[in-house]
Motif scaffolding. Structure first.
Motif, PDB file in Angstrom:
ATOM      1  N   ASP A  71       0.820  -1.210   0.000  1.00  0.00           N
ATOM      2  CA  ASP A  71       0.000   0.000   0.000  1.00  0.00           C
ATOM      3  C   ASP A  71       0.859   1.269   0.000  1.00  0.00           C
ATOM      4  OD1 ASP A  71       1.015  -0.482   2.460  1.00  0.00           O
ATOM      5  OD2 ASP A  71      -0.850  -0.113   3.577  1.00  0.00           O
ATOM      6  N   LYS A  72       2.174   1.061  -0.138  1.00  0.00           N
ATOM      7  CA  LYS A  72       3.069   2.222  -0.145  1.00  0.00           C
ATOM      8  C   LYS A  72       3.498   2.565  -1.557  1.00  0.00           C
ATOM      9  CE  LYS A  72       5.035   1.671   4.372  1.00  0.00           C
ATOM     10  NZ  LYS A  72       5.675   0.562   5.038  1.00  0.00           N
ATOM     11  N   LYS A  73       3.823   3.837  -1.756  1.00  0.00           N
ATOM     12  CA  LYS A  73       4.372   4.269  -3.036  1.00  0.00           C
ATOM     13  C   LYS A  73       5.720   4.915  -2.758  1.00  0.00           C
ATOM     14  CE  LYS A  73       0.052   5.332  -5.414  1.00  0.00           C
ATOM     15  NZ  LYS A  73      -0.702   6.430  -6.015  1.00  0.00           N
ATOM     16  N   LEU A  74       6.751   4.381  -3.389  1.00  0.00           N
ATOM     17  CA  LEU A  74       8.086   4.903  -3.124  1.00  0.00           C
ATOM     18  C   LEU A  74       8.493   5.896  -4.208  1.00  0.00           C
ATOM     19  CD1 LEU A  74       9.874   1.572  -2.090  1.00  0.00           C
ATOM     20  CD2 LEU A  74       8.454   3.098  -0.703  1.00  0.00           C
ATOM     21  N   LYS A  75       8.811   7.102  -3.774  1.00  0.00           N
ATOM     22  CA  LYS A  75       9.147   8.184  -4.699  1.00  0.00           C
ATOM     23  C   LYS A  75      10.483   7.912  -5.391  1.00  0.00           C
ATOM     24  CE  LYS A  75       8.261  13.093  -4.396  1.00  0.00           C
ATOM     25  NZ  LYS A  75       8.099  14.190  -3.440  1.00  0.00           N
ATOM     26  N   PHE A  82      14.147   7.136  -4.019  1.00  0.00           N
ATOM     27  CA  PHE A  82      14.536   7.981  -2.888  1.00  0.00           C
ATOM     28  C   PHE A  82      14.382   7.274  -1.549  1.00  0.00           C
ATOM     29  CE2 PHE A  82      13.104  11.308  -6.002  1.00  0.00           C
ATOM     30  CZ  PHE A  82      14.343  11.865  -6.210  1.00  0.00           C
ATOM     31  N   GLU A  83      14.196   5.979  -1.567  1.00  0.00           N
ATOM     32  CA  GLU A  83      13.951   5.226  -0.330  1.00  0.00           C
ATOM     33  C   GLU A  83      14.725   3.920  -0.409  1.00  0.00           C
ATOM     34  OE1 GLU A  83      11.765   6.344   1.946  1.00  0.00           O
ATOM     35  OE2 GLU A  83      10.293   7.570   0.900  1.00  0.00           O
ATOM     36  N   VAL A  84      14.721   3.178   0.686  1.00  0.00           N
ATOM     37  CA  VAL A  84      15.309   1.848   0.691  1.00  0.00           C
ATOM     38  C   VAL A  84      14.455   0.948  -0.207  1.00  0.00           C
ATOM     39  CG1 VAL A  84      15.786  -0.149   2.149  1.00  0.00           C
ATOM     40  CG2 VAL A  84      16.274   2.164   2.980  1.00  0.00           C
ATOM     41  N   THR A  85      15.133   0.126  -1.021  1.00  0.00           N
ATOM     42  CA  THR A  85      14.379  -0.646  -2.030  1.00  0.00           C
ATOM     43  C   THR A  85      14.028  -2.062  -1.575  1.00  0.00           C
ATOM     44  OG1 THR A  85      16.512  -1.135  -3.004  1.00  0.00           O
ATOM     45  CG2 THR A  85      15.216   0.592  -4.051  1.00  0.00           C
ATOM     46  N   LYS A  86      14.359  -2.403  -0.359  1.00  0.00           N
ATOM     47  CA  LYS A  86      14.045  -3.736   0.158  1.00  0.00           C
ATOM     48  C   LYS A  86      12.577  -4.099  -0.078  1.00  0.00           C
ATOM     49  CE  LYS A  86      16.841  -5.153   3.925  1.00  0.00           C
ATOM     50  NZ  LYS A  86      17.102  -5.137   5.345  1.00  0.00           N
ATOM     51  N   GLY A  87      12.319  -5.274  -0.591  1.00  0.00           N
ATOM     52  CA  GLY A  87      10.936  -5.725  -0.739  1.00  0.00           C
ATOM     53  C   GLY A  87      10.354  -5.524  -2.127  1.00  0.00           C
ATOM     54  N   ILE A  88      11.043  -4.756  -2.988  1.00  0.00           N
ATOM     55  CA  ILE A  88      10.532  -4.555  -4.350  1.00  0.00           C
ATOM     56  C   ILE A  88      10.798  -5.831  -5.152  1.00  0.00           C
ATOM     57  CG2 ILE A  88      10.816  -3.217  -6.495  1.00  0.00           C
ATOM     58  CD1 ILE A  88      11.566  -0.832  -4.818  1.00  0.00           C
ATOM     59  N   SER A  89       9.841  -6.255  -5.987  1.00  0.00           N
ATOM     60  CA  SER A  89      10.110  -7.407  -6.844  1.00  0.00           C
ATOM     61  C   SER A  89       9.836  -7.077  -8.307  1.00  0.00           C
ATOM     62  CB  SER A  89       9.316  -8.646  -6.433  1.00  0.00           C
ATOM     63  OG  SER A  89       8.170  -8.317  -5.740  1.00  0.00           O
ATOM     64  N   VAL A  90      10.412  -7.915  -9.166  1.00  0.00           N
ATOM     65  CA  VAL A  90      10.175  -7.784 -10.595  1.00  0.00           C
ATOM     66  C   VAL A  90       8.682  -7.972 -10.837  1.00  0.00           C
ATOM     67  CG1 VAL A  90      10.585  -8.925 -12.818  1.00  0.00           C
ATOM     68  CG2 VAL A  90      12.493  -8.504 -11.239  1.00  0.00           C
ATOM     69  N   GLY A  91       8.099  -7.099 -11.625  1.00  0.00           N
ATOM     70  CA  GLY A  91       6.669  -7.196 -11.885  1.00  0.00           C
ATOM     71  C   GLY A  91       5.857  -6.163 -11.102  1.00  0.00           C
ATOM     72  N   ASP A  92       6.467  -5.512 -10.089  1.00  0.00           N
ATOM     73  CA  ASP A  92       5.747  -4.478  -9.336  1.00  0.00           C
ATOM     74  C   ASP A  92       5.419  -3.315 -10.273  1.00  0.00           C
ATOM     75  OD1 ASP A  92       5.824  -5.913  -7.049  1.00  0.00           O
ATOM     76  OD2 ASP A  92       7.398  -4.745  -6.057  1.00  0.00           O
ATOM     77  N   SER A  93       4.290  -2.656 -10.008  1.00  0.00           N
ATOM     78  CA  SER A  93       3.906  -1.603 -10.935  1.00  0.00           C
ATOM     79  C   SER A  93       4.449  -0.235 -10.516  1.00  0.00           C
ATOM     80  CB  SER A  93       2.388  -1.559 -11.088  1.00  0.00           C
ATOM     81  OG  SER A  93       1.832  -1.215  -9.853  1.00  0.00           O
ATOM     82  N   VAL A  94       4.589   0.620 -11.508  1.00  0.00           N
ATOM     83  CA  VAL A  94       5.167   1.952 -11.312  1.00  0.00           C
ATOM     84  C   VAL A  94       4.241   2.965 -11.964  1.00  0.00           C
ATOM     85  CG1 VAL A  94       7.136   3.442 -11.893  1.00  0.00           C
ATOM     86  CG2 VAL A  94       7.524   1.047 -11.301  1.00  0.00           C
ATOM     87  N   GLU A  95       3.999   4.086 -11.248  1.00  0.00           N
ATOM     88  CA  GLU A  95       3.204   5.168 -11.842  1.00  0.00           C
ATOM     89  C   GLU A  95       4.116   6.366 -12.046  1.00  0.00           C
ATOM     90  OE1 GLU A  95       0.176   6.036  -9.023  1.00  0.00           O
ATOM     91  OE2 GLU A  95      -0.847   4.123  -9.323  1.00  0.00           O
ATOM     92  N   TYR A  96       4.063   6.942 -13.234  1.00  0.00           N
ATOM     93  CA  TYR A  96       4.831   8.157 -13.500  1.00  0.00           C
ATOM     94  C   TYR A  96       3.934   9.351 -13.227  1.00  0.00           C
ATOM     95  CZ  TYR A  96       8.198   5.047 -15.696  1.00  0.00           C
ATOM     96  OH  TYR A  96       9.113   4.062 -15.918  1.00  0.00           O
ATOM     97  N   SER A  97       4.505  10.421 -12.684  1.00  0.00           N
ATOM     98  CA  SER A  97       3.678  11.552 -12.245  1.00  0.00           C
ATOM     99  C   SER A  97       3.488  12.599 -13.334  1.00  0.00           C
ATOM    100  CB  SER A  97       4.334  12.221 -11.035  1.00  0.00           C
ATOM    101  OG  SER A  97       5.530  12.833 -11.450  1.00  0.00           O
TER     102      SER A  97
END
Lengths: 432, 586
Positions: free
Chosen positions: B36-40, B56-71
């Motif tokens: 439920d978090k969004k990492l800038k 801009f944050e620690v990347t622990k827990g990110i996996s391949v396939g996670d979605s990204v939104e561009y602002s």
């Protein structure tokens, strides 16, 4: 869903690669080999290729060995039962005690919001004049001991640990010689401090990757104790070994090296550990004392250099003494204004004169005739080194201040000291 | 507007590679979704349909396939009333508020409004319906602490506009529309009291940029008298660790004669930052009598905060500085330390696998440093008022070696150089600015020829000292020895200041001029001594009086009587004035 993967694509040093999906960055896995089971940590994802760092190293791993992902990052068990125990870099007991599994907590967590910190305000008395008087150690401070190999840095660390007024001691040993590990254990035991100590020890013969875990495990445990209201002293020795382990692994992983082969994020890596030093507003505190050995006594070497910019000062250990030049406690002014009226002035005044003494010593070595002023400085320097700098001197701060005035008055007239008249009127020893 | 979307394909440290669908721009901000978090994150490279984002944050827990939104936006700060007194991280997250929300630790993915949306500001319109306005023109004002905060036409509205409506005097929040502007095509644009500006673009809403000439008083004698800083100028303080950069910055931030101070702690030790955080609100601004915090903004990135956030922090700071400059104010930006900022650049460059330049710094290090310092300046605004941004950056060269790339790149672009020396700090001389290595291209508070005359003694004194190291004290003439003692006197009673002493820690320009005149007279006086021991002890006694004098309250009884003592001590020993000095003394 602990899926098992039994095809290892590549093995380079301690890094193995498997094809897997849905794996998270930083997750743990277990690798089963003929030599037993080892933990491994995910440190790179590229498409379906997952790179893992195997804690026990790559030696003897076969492409047919199995990898089982645990679906969680590295943790350490935290409870009061840790006291008096010794663990390895993968969290397994080094003593003959039982393994601890209850209450697992993550390691390498986020740092404290600076807005929630309190200004460091309490001195840690050590009885060592070169610390108490000249570079006071402060609760929540992060300080390295810069030292050349062969200096008694571990002895100094142990001595500060024994004499410092804290609740819990956490010792993180990285690349420790086995003898040194035993030295710490024996010293703390003899001094009756072992029961309030937790040790995480990686010895020189253990796998390199385990070395990387030591500071994070030590500090995660320290943080829990601090949140419970305890004042914790974390001793880390030797941080240069930690940095060297990082270098070894990043080069194996073909990262673009930065200065002298160290990874580009050396500063960030060291900082995220040292920054765990804190004094919580509504709980306890963490003070970090680390040893940083300087290869070739070179303070510009990347490890001491980066460390110096992160830490709140440093103690230089040279020829068995804490050097007044280069040694610094940045937080000392938070506490030495409240100790005694003469503390700050005496601290600066005596070092200024000691610096002049060093110049005279140089002149003397070059064969110049000594003037009356030089003779005074020589006498002063000699007394200063014997009575103040010797690490076996163990006196409370107030006695050290009195001793300072005594030394000054034995060597100089008041106006030669550069100290303000009002202080001289108050503290200059009256002699008949 | 819905932006582009993407999917994580690789994770390496704090860099994430993302396959995207649509358009993505360089430096655009994206958010990596993690539960439920969004990492800038910020886009730092685009190749084909893969963009690389610096998280801009620690990347622990990110996996391949996670979605990204561009602002769709570049990394930007929100500007408007309520910035003063705030403590932000490099991404303009308010740290005290964050503590209230997230507790002791800096939780990932928690981003709060930089400006309070609840506070009502007393708005007074300046412009009226029908007026033609351009970006940065003043629509109205609100009081913010001791300042009049200008509510301006947002800087990103290029072109000319007619005011279609404007609110009357009253209380509004930064989300309320306070005016409506009509563009040339007849479109109506509502404006509020706040807007966003991308940090990496300098704010350029001014008519003319001037040469910095007016001194910015810091109350440090060695700086104001000998190596001055000008308003709108730039200066750097390089020095090895432990030489006193931070203390010098702290003193400057308190006493500098300036309207607003912005402190950018870039990878700073938390133990030191907290001192500033907690002490500033307690300290009184000598000019306004209010809390110092009311004219201060702190951008605080401790060394353990993510590297990308550190890289952004100096830009955040300078953008806020430029914003207040647009109100005709004098702003000082203190960046501590630009080396750690450069290191953050190096770290990111390594992650991108760029070919490393000198000492593994990226090839664009120099141009990046130059363009940062070039954001300083004194400018004339469209309404004729003058505002300035002064930038003072500390540099922490590896091993204290000034030859290294960051120091060298900085020296090329600054107007003053305050080099700290290890020897001087070892000898507990504060400030440890080396009086022979440092320089300034700006005009100070005392005439250059007087300063030059005094500085000559320092230089010659040091020459004699070097010579004495070769030929010994016995091989030195008494005349040379007296020059050495005079040099030593300026050093110990003028160059050095007692930072712990309430009086001596910060010295007003009037007092500087006054004691400099006394000192100059002593330097110009000729003294005769029977031998060197006699000379040394006379100078020791004089130094003692001077130190007590420096510690006495300006123009107090004690001050006056100590001055008399000094003058009579000198006149009793003096045999006249140096002929060459008469012109200087006049």
């Amino acid at each position: 869903m602990n899926k098992v993967y039994s095809k290892i694509e590549s093995i380079t040093g301690s890094v193995i690669t498997v094809k897997a999906e849905g794996i998270r960055y930083g997750d743990l896995a277990e690798v089963d080999t003929v030599f037993g089971t080892s933990l491994a940590e995910v440190n790179r994802l590229a498409g379906d290729l997952v790179s893992l760092q195997v804690f026990a190293g790559g030696r003897g791993i076969s492409t047919g060995d199995t990898v089982r992902f645990l679906g969680r990052p590295m943790q350490v068990a935290f409870s009061e039962n840790l006291m008096g125990r010794v663990f390895s870099g993968s969290g397994t007991p080094r003593d003959n005690g039982p393994a601890l599994t209850d209450n697992p907590i993550p390691i390498g967590g986020p740092s404290v919001n600076p807005a929630n910190r309190i200004i460091p305000r309490n001195m840690i008395r050590t009885g060592i004049p070169m610390i108490d008087l000249f570079n006071t150690l402060v609760v929540s401070q992060k300080l390295p001991i810069f030292s050349v190999s062969g200096e008694p840095y571990n002895d100094l660390l142990a001595r500060i640990a024994m004499q410092a007024e804290v609740d819990v001691i956490i010792l993180g040993g990285m690349g420790l010689k086995y003898d040194d590990y035993l030295f710490f254990k024996d010293t703390l035991e003899e001094g009756g401090a072992l029961s309030r100590t937790v040790m995480f020890v990686h010895t020189a013969s253990d796998p390199t990757v385990e070395c990387l875990m030591i500071p994070d495990m030590s500090l995660a445990v320290a943080e829990q104790f601090a949140l419970q209201g305890k004042d914790v002293l974390v001793l880390l020795t030797d941080m240069t070994n930690f940095a060297d382990a990082m270098k070894e692994i990043s080069i194996i992983q073909e990262q673009v090296p930065s200065n002298r082969g160290y990874p580009g994020d050396l500063y960030s890596q060291l900082a995220s550990r040292y920054e765990k030093a804190v004094d919580f507003e509504s709980a306890g505190s963490i003070t970090i004392l680390g040893v940083t050995t300087m290869p070739g006594d070179d303070v510009t070497h990347p490890v001491p250099d980066n460390t110096g910019y992160i830490t709140e000062g440093q103690y230089y250990l040279k020829n068995g003494r804490i050097e007044p030049f280069g040694s610094l406690s940045r937080l000392k002014q938070q506490v030495n204004g409240k100790t005694r009226a003469d503390h700050r002035a005496l601290m600066d005044g005596m070092i200024k004169l000691y610096s002049a003494f060093r110049d005279t010593l140089e002149k003397k070595a070059m064969g110049f005739i000594m003037t009356a002023w030089d003779d005074k400085l020589l006498k002063y320097g000699d007394l200063f080194e014997k009575k103040m700098m010797d690490l076996t001197v163990n006196i409370p701060l107030e006695k050290a201040l009195d001793l300072g005035w005594e030394i000054l008055s034995d060597c100089f007239s008041p106006e030669e000291t550069g100290l303000r008249t009002e202080l001289i009127n108050q503290f200059w020893p009256k002699k008949d | 507007m819905i932006g582009t979307k993407g999917t994580v394909v690789a994770v390496n440290g704090n860099m994430v590679s993302v396959r995207f669908d649509g358009a993505v721009s360089m430096n655009e901000v994206g958010f990596v979704k993690l539960g439920d978090k969004k990492l800038k994150s910020e886009v730092i490279r685009i190749r084909g349909d893969i963009s690389q984002l610096q998280v801009f944050e620690v990347t622990k827990g990110i996996s391949v396939g996670d979605s990204v939104e561009y602002s769709g936006d570049m990394l930007a700060v929100e500007v408007g009333p309520g910035l003063l007194g705030q403590v932000y991280d490099g991404l303009q997250n308010p740290l005290p508020k964050l503590a209230a929300v997230a507790g002791n630790f800096l939780e990932r993915g928690v981003y709060l409004d930089p400006l309070s949306v609840d506070i009502s500001w007393a708005f007074t319109p300046v412009a009226k319906v029908g007026d033609t306005v351009e970006r940065a023109d003043t629509l109205g004002t609100v009081p913010e602490g001791a300042f009049t905060h200008r509510i301006m036409v947002p800087f990103n509205l290029y072109g000319t506009y007619t005011i279609a409506s404007i609110k009357g005097a009253g209380s509004y929040t930064i989300r309320d529309t306070i005016a409506e502007l009509k563009d040339e095509k007849g479109n109506t644009i509502p404006v509020t009291m706040s807007f966003r500006w991308p940090v990496k673009r300098p704010i350029d809403c001014f008519v003319e940029r001037y040469k910095p000439t007016e001194p910015m008083v810091t109350r440090v004698r060695l700086i104001d008298t000998f190596f001055p800083v000008a308003r709108g100028g730039t200066y750097c303080i390089p020095g090895p660790f432990g030489a006193g950069k931070t203390v010098l910055q702290q003193i400057t931030s308190r006493y500098a004669d300036i309207d607003i101070v912005i402190l950018a702690a870039c990878g700073e030790r938390a133990g030191e930052v907290v001192e500033t955080l907690k002490e500033f609100p307690e300290l009184t601004d000598p000019k306004t009598g209010k809390s110092l915090m009311e004219r201060t903004i702190i951008i605080c990135n401790t060394s353990s905060m993510p590297v990308a956030s550190r890289e952004a922090s100096v830009y955040t700071a300078v953008t806020l500085a430029e914003y207040y400059r647009q109100m005709g104010l004098n702003v000082l930006l203190l960046a501590d330390s630009t080396s750690r900022w450069a290191q953050a650049m190096r770290e990111m460059s390594g992650r991108l696998e760029e070919i490393p330049g000198e000492e593994a710094f990226p090839a664009y290090l120099e141009s990046t440093i130059a363009s940062f310092y070039e954001r300083a300046g004194t400018v004339r605004l469209r309404d004729g008022s003058i505002g300035s941004v002064t930038i003072g950056g500390t540099v922490s060269p590896a091993g204290g070696n000034f030859e290294e790339p960051v120091t060298q790149a900085t020296l090329k672009v600054v107007g003053a150089f305050h080099g700290l020396s290890r020897e001087r700090s070892d000898a507990r001389k504060f400030p440890a600015i080396h009086p022979l290595d440092s320089w300034s291209k700006y005009k100070g508070i005392i005439a250059a020829e007087k300063v030059g005359y005094a500085h000559g003694f320092m230089r010659r004194g040091s020459e004699v000292e070097q010579m004495m190291k070769v030929v010994g004290e016995e091989g030195t003439s008494i005349e040379d020895y007296v020059i050495y003692l005079k040099g030593d006197l300026i050093d110990s009673v003028y160059f050095q200041q007692n930072s712990f002493d309430a009086v001596d820690a910060a010295v007003s320009p009037d007092r500087q001029k006054h004691i400099f005149a006394i000192l100059l007279h002593i330097l110009a006086s000729q003294f005769t001594f029977p031998d060197k021991n006699e000379a040394r002890s006379w100078f020791n006694r004089l130094r003692q009086k001077f130190l007590d004098f420096n510690g006495s309250e300006w123009q107090s009884e004690r001050f006056v009587s100590l001055q008399k003592e000094i003058e009579s001590t000198v006149s009793a020993q003096s045999t006249g004035l140096d002929k060459a000095a008469e012109k200087v003394l006049a």
